[in-house]
Design a protein around this motif. Structure first.
Motif, PDB file in Angstrom:
ATOM      1  N   ARG A  24       8.480  13.272 -21.231  1.00  0.00           N
ATOM      2  CA  ARG A  24       7.638  12.236 -20.634  1.00  0.00           C
ATOM      3  C   ARG A  24       6.478  12.890 -19.902  1.00  0.00           C
ATOM      4  NH1 ARG A  24       7.305   6.795 -21.722  1.00  0.00           N
ATOM      5  NH2 ARG A  24       9.336   6.184 -22.440  1.00  0.00           N
ATOM      6  N   ALA A  25       5.315  12.292 -20.015  1.00  0.00           N
ATOM      7  CA  ALA A  25       4.140  12.788 -19.297  1.00  0.00           C
ATOM      8  C   ALA A  25       4.242  12.373 -17.832  1.00  0.00           C
ATOM      9  CB  ALA A  25       2.871  12.206 -19.904  1.00  0.00           C
ATOM     10  N   PRO A  26       3.797  13.240 -16.927  1.00  0.00           N
ATOM     11  CA  PRO A  26       3.811  12.878 -15.498  1.00  0.00           C
ATOM     12  C   PRO A  26       3.068  11.568 -15.222  1.00  0.00           C
ATOM     13  CG  PRO A  26       3.268  15.191 -15.765  1.00  0.00           C
ATOM     14  CD  PRO A  26       3.279  14.584 -17.140  1.00  0.00           C
ATOM     15  N   THR A  27       2.032  11.307 -15.990  1.00  0.00           N
ATOM     16  CA  THR A  27       1.231  10.106 -15.778  1.00  0.00           C
ATOM     17  C   THR A  27       1.947   8.833 -16.202  1.00  0.00           C
ATOM     18  OG1 THR A  27       0.182  10.435 -17.927  1.00  0.00           O
ATOM     19  CG2 THR A  27      -0.929  11.370 -16.004  1.00  0.00           C
ATOM     20  N   ASP A  28       3.094   8.969 -16.887  1.00  0.00           N
ATOM     21  CA  ASP A  28       3.897   7.814 -17.290  1.00  0.00           C
ATOM     22  C   ASP A  28       4.805   7.319 -16.170  1.00  0.00           C
ATOM     23  OD1 ASP A  28       2.911   7.910 -19.864  1.00  0.00           O
ATOM     24  OD2 ASP A  28       4.756   8.680 -20.773  1.00  0.00           O
ATOM     25  N   ILE A  29       4.966   8.122 -15.102  1.00  0.00           N
ATOM     26  CA  ILE A  29       6.047   7.888 -14.146  1.00  0.00           C
ATOM     27  C   ILE A  29       5.534   7.411 -12.784  1.00  0.00           C
ATOM     28  CG2 ILE A  29       8.018   8.949 -12.974  1.00  0.00           C
ATOM     29  CD1 ILE A  29       8.045  11.016 -15.313  1.00  0.00           C
ATOM     30  N   LEU A  30       6.158   6.342 -12.320  1.00  0.00           N
ATOM     31  CA  LEU A  30       5.939   5.809 -10.974  1.00  0.00           C
ATOM     32  C   LEU A  30       7.279   5.840 -10.256  1.00  0.00           C
ATOM     33  CD1 LEU A  30       4.322   4.202  -8.797  1.00  0.00           C
ATOM     34  CD2 LEU A  30       4.979   2.118 -10.054  1.00  0.00           C
ATOM     35  N   VAL A  31       7.314   6.443  -9.078  1.00  0.00           N
ATOM     36  CA  VAL A  31       8.531   6.498  -8.274  1.00  0.00           C
ATOM     37  C   VAL A  31       8.348   5.566  -7.083  1.00  0.00           C
ATOM     38  CG1 VAL A  31      10.088   7.951  -6.916  1.00  0.00           C
ATOM     39  CG2 VAL A  31       8.995   8.881  -8.973  1.00  0.00           C
ATOM     40  N   LEU A  32       9.280   4.637  -6.928  1.00  0.00           N
ATOM     41  CA  LEU A  32       9.235   3.682  -5.836  1.00  0.00           C
ATOM     42  C   LEU A  32      10.422   3.899  -4.904  1.00  0.00           C
ATOM     43  CD1 LEU A  32       8.418   0.466  -7.903  1.00  0.00           C
ATOM     44  CD2 LEU A  32       6.817   1.908  -6.644  1.00  0.00           C
ATOM     45  N   THR A  33      10.240   3.600  -3.640  1.00  0.00           N
ATOM     46  CA  THR A  33      11.319   3.675  -2.664  1.00  0.00           C
ATOM     47  C   THR A  33      11.471   2.312  -2.002  1.00  0.00           C
ATOM     48  OG1 THR A  33       9.755   4.506  -1.013  1.00  0.00           O
ATOM     49  CG2 THR A  33      11.083   6.153  -2.181  1.00  0.00           C
ATOM     50  N   SER A  34      12.725   1.941  -1.737  1.00  0.00           N
ATOM     51  CA  SER A  34      12.974   0.657  -1.085  1.00  0.00           C
ATOM     52  C   SER A  34      12.936   0.774   0.434  1.00  0.00           C
ATOM     53  CB  SER A  34      14.338   0.095  -1.510  1.00  0.00           C
ATOM     54  OG  SER A  34      15.378   0.931  -1.041  1.00  0.00           O
ATOM     55  N   GLY A  35      13.047   1.995   0.927  1.00  0.00           N
ATOM     56  CA  GLY A  35      13.035   2.245   2.371  1.00  0.00           C
ATOM     57  C   GLY A  35      11.867   3.141   2.739  1.00  0.00           C
ATOM     58  N   ASP A  36      12.169   4.195   3.498  1.00  0.00           N
ATOM     59  CA  ASP A  36      11.120   5.139   3.893  1.00  0.00           C
ATOM     60  C   ASP A  36      10.403   5.684   2.667  1.00  0.00           C
ATOM     61  OD1 ASP A  36      11.784   4.857   6.571  1.00  0.00           O
ATOM     62  OD2 ASP A  36      13.043   6.658   6.606  1.00  0.00           O
ATOM     63  N   GLN A  37       9.120   5.944   2.834  1.00  0.00           N
ATOM     64  CA  GLN A  37       8.326   6.524   1.753  1.00  0.00           C
ATOM     65  C   GLN A  37       8.906   7.871   1.321  1.00  0.00           C
ATOM     66  OE1 GLN A  37       5.778   5.503  -0.046  1.00  0.00           O
ATOM     67  NE2 GLN A  37       4.385   4.270   1.171  1.00  0.00           N
ATOM     68  N   HIS A  38       8.730   8.181   0.065  1.00  0.00           N
ATOM     69  CA  HIS A  38       9.091   9.489  -0.465  1.00  0.00           C
ATOM     70  C   HIS A  38       8.300  10.541   0.327  1.00  0.00           C
ATOM     71  CE1 HIS A  38       9.201  12.863  -3.273  1.00  0.00           C
ATOM     72  NE2 HIS A  38      10.250  12.288  -3.833  1.00  0.00           N
ATOM     73  N   PRO A  39       8.871  11.728   0.557  1.00  0.00           N
ATOM     74  CA  PRO A  39       8.146  12.762   1.307  1.00  0.00           C
ATOM     75  C   PRO A  39       6.766  13.087   0.729  1.00  0.00           C
ATOM     76  CG  PRO A  39      10.436  13.384   1.112  1.00  0.00           C
ATOM     77  CD  PRO A  39      10.247  12.144   0.259  1.00  0.00           C
ATOM     78  N   TRP A  40       6.633  13.059  -0.591  1.00  0.00           N
ATOM     79  CA  TRP A  40       5.320  13.325  -1.183  1.00  0.00           C
ATOM     80  C   TRP A  40       4.325  12.251  -0.765  1.00  0.00           C
ATOM     81  CZ3 TRP A  40       1.930  10.663  -4.182  1.00  0.00           C
ATOM     82  CH2 TRP A  40       0.845  11.377  -4.671  1.00  0.00           C
TER      83      TRP A  40
END
Length: 118
Positions: A24-40
């Motif tokens: 998978r290409a990095p541009t295909d991926i979205l990471v979501l969090t339901s609580g605190d934001q991801h450290p990135w």
């Protein structure tokens, strides 16, 4: 992926690594969090919201956002880290993530809890 509230972000990172390793290409991926934001996302937001959201628009890499972020845009693959233990956050995050997933939705959290709230 099965995970606890405390390990959901780490499980999401593992899922991203597996997706990238599978081609998978990095541009295909979205990471979501339901609580605190991801450290990135926390790090990138420290430079300002305009710069942060511009990265999403440029679509040059995996993007990380809050599940309830109105500015998040659809990507082929969404990885959702269920890192908030409340039913309210989980109930809001699931449909938001599903709406943004073009092809694949990976949920990292307690499967029993997620299934009861769907």
């Amino acid at each position: 992926m099965s995970a606890t509230v405390a390990t959901a972000v780490s499980a999401a990172d593992d899922a991203v690594d597996n997706l990238l390793d599978s081609g998978r290409a990095p541009t295909d991926i979205l990471v979501l969090t339901s609580g605190d934001q991801h450290p990135w996302a926390q790090h990138e937001l420290s430079f300002g919201a305009e710069s942060y959201w511009r990265q999403q628009d440029e679509a040059g890499d995996v993007f990380y956002a809050a599940a309830t972020a109105a500015q998040a845009v659809k990507r082929p693959v969404v990885v959702l880290a269920m890192n908030d233990g409340t039913d309210e956050a989980t109930s809001a995050a699931l449909p938001a993530a599903l709406a943004l997933a073009g092809e694949i939705l990976v949920v990292c959290g307690d499967p029993e809890r997620v299934n009861t709230l769907m």
